[in-house]
Scaffold this motif. Structure first.
Motif, PDB file in Angstrom:
ATOM      1  N   UNK A 123      -2.580 -12.304  63.337  1.00 51.75           N
ATOM      2  CA  UNK A 123      -3.588 -11.514  64.209  1.00 51.75           C
ATOM      3  C   UNK A 123      -4.639 -12.558  64.562  1.00 51.75           C
ATOM      4  N   UNK A 124      -4.624 -13.781  64.171  1.00 49.86           N
ATOM      5  CA  UNK A 124      -5.572 -14.832  64.524  1.00 49.86           C
ATOM      6  C   UNK A 124      -5.078 -15.596  66.004  1.00 49.86           C
ATOM      7  N   UNK A 125      -5.921 -15.989  67.081  1.00 49.01           N
ATOM      8  CA  UNK A 125      -5.618 -16.815  68.216  1.00 49.01           C
ATOM      9  C   UNK A 125      -5.959 -18.221  67.592  1.00 49.01           C
ATOM     10  N   UNK A 126      -5.279 -19.317  68.538  1.00 51.93           N
ATOM     11  CA  UNK A 126      -5.749 -20.600  68.502  1.00 51.93           C
ATOM     12  C   UNK A 126      -6.333 -20.842  69.552  1.00 51.93           C
ATOM     13  N   UNK A 127      -7.340 -21.951  69.507  1.00 49.75           N
ATOM     14  CA  UNK A 127      -8.141 -22.244  70.749  1.00 49.75           C
ATOM     15  C   UNK A 127      -7.904 -23.636  71.231  1.00 49.75           C
ATOM     16  N   UNK A 128      -7.648 -23.747  72.552  1.00 47.22           N
ATOM     17  CA  UNK A 128      -7.888 -25.184  73.012  1.00 47.22           C
ATOM     18  C   UNK A 128      -9.228 -25.332  73.770  1.00 47.22           C
ATOM     19  N   UNK A 129      -9.982 -26.322  73.684  1.00 49.07           N
ATOM     20  CA  UNK A 129     -11.427 -26.821  74.103  1.00 49.07           C
ATOM     21  C   UNK A 129     -11.136 -28.354  74.499  1.00 49.07           C
ATOM     22  N   UNK A 130     -11.486 -28.397  75.879  1.00 54.99           N
ATOM     23  CA  UNK A 130     -11.307 -29.469  76.771  1.00 54.99           C
ATOM     24  C   UNK A 130     -12.770 -30.024  76.906  1.00 54.99           C
ATOM     25  N   UNK A 131     -13.054 -31.226  76.779  1.00 57.78           N
ATOM     26  CA  UNK A 131     -14.439 -31.832  77.138  1.00 57.78           C
ATOM     27  C   UNK A 131     -14.215 -33.040  77.948  1.00 57.78           C
ATOM     28  N   UNK A 132     -14.989 -33.086  78.959  1.00 55.16           N
ATOM     29  CA  UNK A 132     -15.129 -34.382  79.841  1.00 55.16           C
ATOM     30  C   UNK A 132     -16.431 -35.014  79.533  1.00 55.16           C
ATOM     31  N   UNK A 133     -16.525 -36.358  79.134  1.00 59.43           N
ATOM     32  CA  UNK A 133     -17.985 -37.015  79.154  1.00 59.43           C
ATOM     33  C   UNK A 133     -17.488 -38.271  80.203  1.00 59.43           C
ATOM     34  N   UNK A 134     -18.756 -38.917  80.005  1.00 61.52           N
ATOM     35  CA  UNK A 134     -18.560 -40.124  81.037  1.00 61.52           C
ATOM     36  C   UNK A 134     -17.486 -41.156  80.384  1.00 61.52           C
ATOM     37  N   UNK A 160     -14.927 -40.310  77.808  1.00 60.35           N
ATOM     38  CA  UNK A 160     -13.673 -39.720  77.213  1.00 60.35           C
ATOM     39  C   UNK A 160     -13.435 -38.294  77.762  1.00 60.35           C
ATOM     40  N   UNK A 161     -12.054 -38.167  77.638  1.00 61.01           N
ATOM     41  CA  UNK A 161     -11.419 -36.663  77.563  1.00 61.01           C
ATOM     42  C   UNK A 161     -11.414 -36.332  76.198  1.00 61.01           C
ATOM     43  N   UNK A 162     -11.979 -35.318  75.510  1.00 57.91           N
ATOM     44  CA  UNK A 162     -11.742 -35.059  74.223  1.00 57.91           C
ATOM     45  C   UNK A 162     -11.081 -33.612  74.396  1.00 57.91           C
ATOM     46  N   UNK A 163      -9.923 -33.505  73.462  1.00 52.81           N
ATOM     47  CA  UNK A 163      -9.270 -32.538  73.172  1.00 52.81           C
ATOM     48  C   UNK A 163      -9.314 -31.853  71.725  1.00 52.81           C
ATOM     49  N   UNK A 164      -9.616 -30.534  71.687  1.00 55.68           N
ATOM     50  CA  UNK A 164      -9.740 -30.028  70.325  1.00 55.68           C
ATOM     51  C   UNK A 164      -8.974 -28.739  70.392  1.00 55.68           C
ATOM     52  N   UNK A 165      -8.206 -28.538  69.282  1.00 55.86           N
ATOM     53  CA  UNK A 165      -7.270 -27.475  68.988  1.00 55.86           C
ATOM     54  C   UNK A 165      -7.600 -26.895  67.802  1.00 55.86           C
TER      55      UNK A 165
END
Length: 149
Positions: free
Chosen positions: A68-79, A81-86
């Motif tokens: 019943x729970x989802x997983x999340x992918x969060x992408x961020x771009x800074x000057x 790095x590309x940061x990936x969070x799962x």
């Protein structure tokens, strides 16, 4: 290796999407990542980013799944790095790289993440955990896919 996202980094672009815990979601997340990172102006690291997402989302599906729970992918771009969070709902299952035997089918995902990312780690959450990885943008030359290592 629990280095949280630096609060001083200005996020220039960002994407966050929750996925159902099904195998097809891993390929959807991988394709979305490749497209977005390319659109953000970094096609040279889009392949690495999408492979990292694929490995981390696959781990969330295999090891972090809660009914019943989802997983999340969060992408961020800074000057820099590309940061990936799962993020997933199982905090008691922290990932650790291992050395699988040559004939084992699984167990190499975090070795791949470690090879592609400049750094990665795990951040506990109130419910669950976030596994993150960062790709340094200084490693790509002009977005061409060639690394300046």
């Amino acid at each position: 290796m629990a280095v949280p996202h630096p609060s001083s980094a200005v996020v220039l672009k960002e994407d966050r999407l929750d996925y159902t815990p099904f195998p097809s979601s891993v390929s959807l997340a991988r394709r979305r990542t490749a497209r977005l990172v390319g659109e953000w102006g970094y096609p040279g690291v889009a392949g690495d980013a999408s492979l990292i997402v694929s490995e981390l989302a696959g781990n969330a599906l295999l090891h972090g799944r809660v009914l019943g729970r989802l997983f999340r992918v969060h992408l961020m771009l800074t000057a820099s790095v590309v940061r990936i969070e799962v993020s997933d709902a199982r905090g008691e299952q922290c990932p650790k790289p291992r050395s699988p035997a040559d004939d084992e089918q699984f167990g190499r995902g975090l070795l791949i993440v470690d090879a592609l990312a400049a750094r990665w780690g795990v951040t506990p959450r109130t419910v669950g955990k976030t596994v993150w990885a960062e790709i340094d943008l200084g490693r790509a030359e002009n977005g061409s896919g060639n690394r300046a290592d």
